[in-house]
Write a protein that holds these residues in place. Structure first.
Motif, PDB file in Angstrom:
ATOM      1  N   ARG A  43       0.840  -1.210   0.000  1.00 52.11           N
ATOM      2  CA  ARG A  43       0.000   0.000   0.000  1.00 52.11           C
ATOM      3  C   ARG A  43       0.869   1.252   0.000  1.00 52.11           C
ATOM      4  NH1 ARG A  43      -3.292  -2.984   2.988  1.00 52.11           N
ATOM      5  NH2 ARG A  43      -2.462  -2.296   4.981  1.00 52.11           N
ATOM      6  N   ASN A  44       1.925   1.244   0.816  1.00 47.19           N
ATOM      7  CA  ASN A  44       2.831   2.401   0.862  1.00 47.19           C
ATOM      8  C   ASN A  44       3.534   2.604  -0.478  1.00 47.19           C
ATOM      9  OD1 ASN A  44       2.188   3.030   3.510  1.00 47.19           O
ATOM     10  ND2 ASN A  44       3.901   1.867   4.365  1.00 47.19           N
ATOM     11  N   GLN A  45       4.003   1.519  -1.075  1.00 46.13           N
ATOM     12  CA  GLN A  45       4.694   1.617  -2.366  1.00 46.13           C
ATOM     13  C   GLN A  45       3.752   2.148  -3.445  1.00 46.13           C
ATOM     14  OE1 GLN A  45       7.971   1.007  -3.293  1.00 46.13           O
ATOM     15  NE2 GLN A  45       8.355   0.920  -1.111  1.00 46.13           N
ATOM     16  N   LEU A  46       2.547   1.598  -3.491  1.00 47.10           N
ATOM     17  CA  LEU A  46       1.575   2.045  -4.488  1.00 47.10           C
ATOM     18  C   LEU A  46       1.153   3.486  -4.226  1.00 47.10           C
ATOM     19  CD1 LEU A  46      -0.505  -1.228  -4.742  1.00 47.10           C
ATOM     20  CD2 LEU A  46       0.938  -0.248  -6.548  1.00 47.10           C
ATOM     21  N   GLY A  47       1.043   3.864  -2.952  1.00 46.68           N
ATOM     22  CA  GLY A  47       0.732   5.255  -2.612  1.00 46.68           C
ATOM     23  C   GLY A  47       1.820   6.205  -3.075  1.00 46.68           C
ATOM     24  N   HIS A  48       3.067   5.788  -2.885  1.00 44.62           N
ATOM     25  CA  HIS A  48       4.195   6.608  -3.352  1.00 44.62           C
ATOM     26  C   HIS A  48       4.176   6.727  -4.877  1.00 44.62           C
ATOM     27  CE1 HIS A  48       8.141   8.417  -3.492  1.00 44.62           C
ATOM     28  NE2 HIS A  48       8.496   7.505  -4.377  1.00 44.62           N
ATOM     29  N   LEU A  49       3.937   5.624  -5.554  1.00 45.32           N
ATOM     30  CA  LEU A  49       3.861   5.645  -7.012  1.00 45.32           C
ATOM     31  C   LEU A  49       2.724   6.557  -7.467  1.00 45.32           C
ATOM     32  CD1 LEU A  49       4.938   4.547  -9.695  1.00 45.32           C
ATOM     33  CD2 LEU A  49       3.428   2.577  -9.395  1.00 45.32           C
ATOM     34  N   GLU A  50       1.606   6.473  -6.800  1.00 45.05           N
ATOM     35  CA  GLU A  50       0.460   7.324  -7.119  1.00 45.05           C
ATOM     36  C   GLU A  50       0.839   8.806  -6.954  1.00 45.05           C
ATOM     37  OE1 GLU A  50      -4.278   7.148  -5.991  1.00 45.05           O
ATOM     38  OE2 GLU A  50      -2.826   6.469  -4.516  1.00 45.05           O
ATOM     39  N   GLN A  51       1.568   9.148  -5.893  1.00 43.36           N
ATOM     40  CA  GLN A  51       2.027  10.530  -5.685  1.00 43.36           C
ATOM     41  C   GLN A  51       2.976  10.967  -6.797  1.00 43.36           C
ATOM     42  OE1 GLN A  51       3.792  10.395  -1.795  1.00 43.36           O
ATOM     43  NE2 GLN A  51       1.907  11.084  -0.784  1.00 43.36           N
ATOM     44  N   MET A  52       3.856  10.080  -7.208  1.00 37.63           N
ATOM     45  CA  MET A  52       4.815  10.425  -8.254  1.00 37.63           C
ATOM     46  C   MET A  52       4.108  10.744  -9.576  1.00 37.63           C
ATOM     47  SD  MET A  52       7.919  10.446  -7.029  1.00 37.63           S
ATOM     48  CE  MET A  52       7.140  11.265  -5.648  1.00 37.63           C
ATOM     49  N   THR A  53       2.962  10.106  -9.815  1.00 40.87           N
ATOM     50  CA  THR A  53       2.239  10.363 -11.068  1.00 40.87           C
ATOM     51  C   THR A  53       1.675  11.779 -11.125  1.00 40.87           C
ATOM     52  OG1 THR A  53       0.076   9.556 -10.293  1.00 40.87           O
ATOM     53  CG2 THR A  53       1.570   7.930 -11.285  1.00 40.87           C
ATOM     54  N   GLU A  54       1.642  12.457  -9.998  1.00 39.17           N
ATOM     55  CA  GLU A  54       1.146  13.833  -9.960  1.00 39.17           C
ATOM     56  C   GLU A  54       2.214  14.844 -10.370  1.00 39.17           C
ATOM     57  OE1 GLU A  54      -0.533  14.333  -6.077  1.00 39.17           O
ATOM     58  OE2 GLU A  54      -1.924  12.665  -6.361  1.00 39.17           O
ATOM     59  N   LEU A  55       3.468  14.409 -10.449  1.00 36.46           N
ATOM     60  CA  LEU A  55       4.550  15.302 -10.866  1.00 36.46           C
ATOM     61  C   LEU A  55       4.492  15.495 -12.377  1.00 36.46           C
ATOM     62  CD1 LEU A  55       7.497  13.824  -8.770  1.00 36.46           C
ATOM     63  CD2 LEU A  55       6.145  15.871  -8.259  1.00 36.46           C
ATOM     64  N   SER A  56       4.731  16.707 -12.823  1.00 40.15           N
ATOM     65  CA  SER A  56       4.657  16.990 -14.266  1.00 40.15           C
ATOM     66  C   SER A  56       5.779  16.320 -15.056  1.00 40.15           C
ATOM     67  CB  SER A  56       4.684  18.497 -14.508  1.00 40.15           C
ATOM     68  OG  SER A  56       5.904  19.052 -14.031  1.00 40.15           O
ATOM     69  N   ASN A  57       6.859  15.931 -14.392  1.00 38.95           N
ATOM     70  CA  ASN A  57       7.990  15.307 -15.073  1.00 38.95           C
ATOM     71  C   ASN A  57       7.951  13.785 -15.011  1.00 38.95           C
ATOM     72  OD1 ASN A  57       8.523  15.976 -12.236  1.00 38.95           O
ATOM     73  ND2 ASN A  57      10.480  14.953 -12.544  1.00 38.95           N
ATOM     74  N   VAL A  58       6.875  13.226 -14.459  1.00 40.59           N
ATOM     75  CA  VAL A  58       6.753  11.777 -14.323  1.00 40.59           C
ATOM     76  C   VAL A  58       5.486  11.301 -15.030  1.00 40.59           C
ATOM     77  CG1 VAL A  58       6.473   9.843 -12.708  1.00 40.59           C
ATOM     78  CG2 VAL A  58       8.004  11.737 -12.134  1.00 40.59           C
ATOM     79  N   THR A  59       5.655  10.346 -15.926  1.00 41.92           N
ATOM     80  CA  THR A  59       4.527   9.696 -16.596  1.00 41.92           C
ATOM     81  C   THR A  59       4.592   8.220 -16.270  1.00 41.92           C
ATOM     82  OG1 THR A  59       4.635  11.282 -18.419  1.00 41.92           O
ATOM     83  CG2 THR A  59       3.450   9.226 -18.834  1.00 41.92           C
ATOM     84  N   VAL A  60       3.475   7.669 -15.800  1.00 40.74           N
ATOM     85  CA  VAL A  60       3.399   6.242 -15.492  1.00 40.74           C
ATOM     86  C   VAL A  60       2.230   5.657 -16.263  1.00 40.74           C
ATOM     87  CG1 VAL A  60       3.035   4.498 -13.703  1.00 40.74           C
ATOM     88  CG2 VAL A  60       4.406   6.519 -13.197  1.00 40.74           C
ATOM     89  N   GLN A  61       2.492   4.578 -16.948  1.00 35.55           N
ATOM     90  CA  GLN A  61       1.455   3.849 -17.659  1.00 35.55           C
ATOM     91  C   GLN A  61       1.499   2.394 -17.225  1.00 35.55           C
ATOM     92  OE1 GLN A  61       2.682   5.411 -21.765  1.00 35.55           O
ATOM     93  NE2 GLN A  61       0.509   4.875 -21.997  1.00 35.55           N
ATOM     94  N   GLY A  62       0.325   1.804 -17.061  1.00 28.99           N
ATOM     95  CA  GLY A  62       0.226   0.394 -16.712  1.00 28.99           C
ATOM     96  C   GLY A  62      -0.302  -0.402 -17.887  1.00 28.99           C
ATOM     97  N   ILE A  63       0.305  -1.547 -18.118  1.00 27.57           N
ATOM     98  CA  ILE A  63      -0.197  -2.447 -19.160  1.00 27.57           C
ATOM     99  C   ILE A  63      -1.126  -3.441 -18.474  1.00 27.57           C
ATOM    100  CG2 ILE A  63       0.361  -4.146 -20.930  1.00 27.57           C
ATOM    101  CD1 ILE A  63       3.111  -2.888 -21.170  1.00 27.57           C
ATOM    102  N   PRO A  64      -2.424  -3.356 -18.737  1.00 31.93           N
ATOM    103  CA  PRO A  64      -3.362  -4.254 -18.061  1.00 31.93           C
ATOM    104  C   PRO A  64      -3.238  -5.678 -18.583  1.00 31.93           C
ATOM    105  CG  PRO A  64      -4.525  -2.989 -19.722  1.00 31.93           C
ATOM    106  CD  PRO A  64      -3.105  -2.464 -19.686  1.00 31.93           C
ATOM    107  N   PHE A  65      -3.650  -6.618 -17.743  1.00 31.23           N
ATOM    108  CA  PHE A  65      -3.640  -8.020 -18.148  1.00 31.23           C
ATOM    109  C   PHE A  65      -4.376  -8.211 -19.468  1.00 31.23           C
ATOM    110  CE2 PHE A  65      -3.357  -9.036 -13.409  1.00 31.23           C
ATOM    111  CZ  PHE A  65      -2.010  -9.316 -13.463  1.00 31.23           C
ATOM    112  N   ARG A  66      -5.483  -7.491 -19.653  1.00 33.62           N
ATOM    113  CA  ARG A  66      -6.312  -7.686 -20.849  1.00 33.62           C
ATOM    114  C   ARG A  66      -5.603  -7.273 -22.142  1.00 33.62           C
ATOM    115  NH1 ARG A  66      -8.550  -3.058 -18.495  1.00 33.62           N
ATOM    116  NH2 ARG A  66      -8.522  -1.242 -19.862  1.00 33.62           N
ATOM    117  N   ALA A  67      -4.474  -6.563 -22.046  1.00 27.49           N
ATOM    118  CA  ALA A  67      -3.720  -6.175 -23.240  1.00 27.49           C
ATOM    119  C   ALA A  67      -3.003  -7.371 -23.857  1.00 27.49           C
ATOM    120  CB  ALA A  67      -2.714  -5.073 -22.918  1.00 27.49           C
ATOM    121  N   GLY A  68      -2.895  -8.451 -23.094  1.00 28.10           N
ATOM    122  CA  GLY A  68      -2.242  -9.644 -23.613  1.00 28.10           C
ATOM    123  C   GLY A  68      -0.726  -9.500 -23.656  1.00 28.10           C
ATOM    124  N   ALA A  69      -0.118 -10.384 -24.427  1.00 26.92           N
ATOM    125  CA  ALA A  69       1.341 -10.385 -24.543  1.00 26.92           C
ATOM    126  C   ALA A  69       1.817  -9.139 -25.265  1.00 26.92           C
ATOM    127  CB  ALA A  69       1.803 -11.628 -25.288  1.00 26.92           C
TER     128      ALA A  69
END
Length: 140
Positions: A43-69
């Motif tokens: 939870r702490n790690q994901l919370g930190h990652l979530e905070q980092m996504t609010e920075l203008s110099n940080v972009t985070v994208q997740g590849i969902p399981f449904r995207a396949g290989a």
């Protein structure tokens, strides 16, 4: 291990310095859901990652399981690009036996292709932030 952690923490500080680094990370949903260190640590790690996504110099994208290989399933890598027009991009592969650098244009071009495939299969940054928040609240 202490020096390794110190280096990682120093790199992390560069994200919020006066001249911050620009980071664009693409993470597989499995990496976001795999519990490491217990539920509270996650939870702490994901919370930190979530905070980092609010920075203008940080972009985070997740590849969902449904995207396949996708082409980047072979393992993690980092493409380092530099502001100088004369500087060449380099690729860093970290693994348990050490780090490996690729500087050759063909190698770097291969990893740019992997990167483009991964980011186009990934969720948007807003959708990714929502996924991170959902996993943080509901658990893996």
């Amino acid at each position: 291990m202490g020096q390794f952690v110190s280096v990682r923490q120093a790199r992390q500080q560069r994200l919020v310095s006066e001249e911050p680094l620009t980071v664009w990370a693409v993470l597989a949903e499995a990496a976001l859901r795999q519990e490491v260190g217990g539920a509270a640590v996650m939870r702490n790690q994901l919370g930190h990652l979530e905070q980092m996504t609010e920075l203008s110099n940080v972009t985070v994208q997740g590849i969902p399981f449904r995207a396949g290989a996708h082409a980047s399933t072979a393992g993690p890598y980092v493409i380092l690009s530099f502001p100088s027009a004369s500087a060449l991009d380099v690729v860093l592969l970290d693994n348990p036996s050490g780090s490996r650098w690729f500087e050759g244009s063909q190698d770097v071009q291969t990893y740019h292709g992997l990167w483009n495939d991964a980011r186009t299969k990934a969720l948007s940054p807003v959708e990714s932030r929502n996924l991170i928040a959902l996993i943080k609240e509901c658990g893996p």
